[in-house]
Design a protein around this motif. Structure first.
Motif, PDB file in Angstrom:
ATOM      1  N   PRO A  68       0.837  -1.211   0.000  1.00  0.00           N
ATOM      2  CA  PRO A  68       0.000   0.000   0.000  1.00  0.00           C
ATOM      3  C   PRO A  68       0.869   1.258   0.000  1.00  0.00           C
ATOM      4  O   PRO A  68       1.989   1.262   0.509  1.00  0.00           O
ATOM      5  N   THR A  69       0.336   2.316  -0.555  1.00  0.00           N
ATOM      6  CA  THR A  69       1.038   3.593  -0.555  1.00  0.00           C
ATOM      7  C   THR A  69       0.890   4.240   0.819  1.00  0.00           C
ATOM      8  O   THR A  69       0.123   3.786   1.677  1.00  0.00           O
ATOM      9  N   LYS A  70       1.599   5.333   1.012  1.00  0.00           N
ATOM     10  CA  LYS A  70       1.532   6.042   2.288  1.00  0.00           C
ATOM     11  C   LYS A  70       0.116   6.557   2.542  1.00  0.00           C
ATOM     12  O   LYS A  70      -0.404   6.487   3.665  1.00  0.00           O
ATOM     13  N   ARG A  71      -0.515   7.023   1.479  1.00  0.00           N
ATOM     14  CA  ARG A  71      -1.880   7.531   1.604  1.00  0.00           C
ATOM     15  C   ARG A  71      -2.837   6.408   2.012  1.00  0.00           C
ATOM     16  O   ARG A  71      -3.711   6.595   2.881  1.00  0.00           O
ATOM     17  N   ASP A  72      -2.666   5.221   1.387  1.00  0.00           N
ATOM     18  CA  ASP A  72      -3.516   4.086   1.736  1.00  0.00           C
ATOM     19  C   ASP A  72      -3.336   3.681   3.200  1.00  0.00           C
ATOM     20  O   ASP A  72      -4.302   3.338   3.891  1.00  0.00           O
ATOM     21  N   ARG A  73      -2.095   3.707   3.682  1.00  0.00           N
ATOM     22  CA  ARG A  73      -1.841   3.347   5.074  1.00  0.00           C
ATOM     23  C   ARG A  73      -2.500   4.343   6.032  1.00  0.00           C
ATOM     24  O   ARG A  73      -3.074   3.956   7.051  1.00  0.00           O
ATOM     25  N   ARG A  74      -2.408   5.620   5.721  1.00  0.00           N
ATOM     26  CA  ARG A  74      -3.041   6.630   6.579  1.00  0.00           C
ATOM     27  C   ARG A  74      -4.554   6.439   6.636  1.00  0.00           C
ATOM     28  O   ARG A  74      -5.166   6.525   7.694  1.00  0.00           O
ATOM     29  N   GLN A  75      -5.147   6.177   5.466  1.00  0.00           N
ATOM     30  CA  GLN A  75      -6.596   5.971   5.432  1.00  0.00           C
ATOM     31  C   GLN A  75      -6.987   4.721   6.217  1.00  0.00           C
ATOM     32  O   GLN A  75      -7.992   4.698   6.917  1.00  0.00           O
ATOM     33  N   GLY A  76      -6.165   3.690   6.116  1.00  0.00           N
ATOM     34  CA  GLY A  76      -6.441   2.464   6.875  1.00  0.00           C
ATOM     35  C   GLY A  76      -6.326   2.696   8.359  1.00  0.00           C
ATOM     36  O   GLY A  76      -7.137   2.189   9.154  1.00  0.00           O
ATOM     37  N   ASP A  77      -5.312   3.464   8.756  1.00  0.00           N
ATOM     38  CA  ASP A  77      -5.141   3.768  10.174  1.00  0.00           C
ATOM     39  C   ASP A  77      -6.331   4.588  10.694  1.00  0.00           C
ATOM     40  O   ASP A  77      -6.839   4.335  11.810  1.00  0.00           O
ATOM     41  N   LEU A  78      -6.808   5.570   9.926  1.00  0.00           N
ATOM     42  CA  LEU A  78      -7.934   6.388  10.350  1.00  0.00           C
ATOM     43  C   LEU A  78      -9.214   5.577  10.467  1.00  0.00           C
ATOM     44  O   LEU A  78      -9.989   5.731  11.409  1.00  0.00           O
ATOM     45  N   SER A  79      -9.424   4.670   9.524  1.00  0.00           N
ATOM     46  CA  SER A  79     -10.657   3.870   9.557  1.00  0.00           C
ATOM     47  C   SER A  79     -10.613   2.889  10.741  1.00  0.00           C
ATOM     48  O   SER A  79     -11.646   2.660  11.386  1.00  0.00           O
ATOM     49  N   ARG A  80      -9.458   2.375  11.079  1.00  0.00           N
ATOM     50  CA  ARG A  80      -9.353   1.473  12.239  1.00  0.00           C
ATOM     51  C   ARG A  80      -9.555   2.254  13.537  1.00  0.00           C
ATOM     52  O   ARG A  80     -10.198   1.787  14.471  1.00  0.00           O
ATOM     53  N   ALA A  81      -9.031   3.472  13.563  1.00  0.00           N
ATOM     54  CA  ALA A  81      -9.189   4.305  14.768  1.00  0.00           C
ATOM     55  C   ALA A  81     -10.636   4.672  14.980  1.00  0.00           C
ATOM     56  O   ALA A  81     -11.140   4.693  16.107  1.00  0.00           O
TER      57      ALA A  81
END
Length: 128
Positions: free
Chosen positions: A111-124
């Motif tokens: 995943p790209t950096k943007r994808d990782r950030r979005q994944g982290d936000l959705s998990r939070a």
């Protein structure tokens, strides 16, 4: 003497022509029956060959078909060894130049950096 001068041992010629690194490797291939002289399987290293004979053997994954042009007197440098035979092997098949598409579009790959950030936000958000 001319009768022996126009013949040479098969394993020795394969070594002279630089198809095998050592004469013992050439002798092993011939002894295993992996070499054909004029279409007939040969299993003796001392089989004599002369100019005009056609040899068929495998070298790695490639099947080599070679016509003996000269017998040679020594194992010389590669340009000298190439004058001993005429290569009649078919050309290798062309390599595929197909470039696979980027696997990221199929949901695979890193995943790209943007994808990782979005994944982290959705998990939070999910944990709240």
């Amino acid at each position: 003497m001319s009768a022996s001068a126009d013949k040479l041992r098969l394993d020795k010629w394969l070594w002279f022509a630089r198809f095998f690194k050592s004469r013992s490797l050439a002798a092993t291939q011939v002894g295993a029956g992996n070499v054909r002289v004029n279409g007939e399987r040969v299993s003796k290293c001392a089989t004599t060959i002369s100019p005009g004979d056609v040899l068929t053997f495998s070298q790695g994954r490639v099947v080599r078909i070679v016509e003996v042009v000269l017998l040679g007197t020594r194992r010389g440098p590669a340009p000298e060894a190439q004058t001993l035979y005429s290569d009649m092997s078919p050309p290798p098949p062309p390599k595929e130049t197909h470039v696979p598409e980027n696997p990221r579009f199929e949901g695979k790959g890193r995943p790209t950096k943007r994808d990782r950030r979005q994944g982290d936000l959705s998990r939070a958000r999910h944990l709240e």
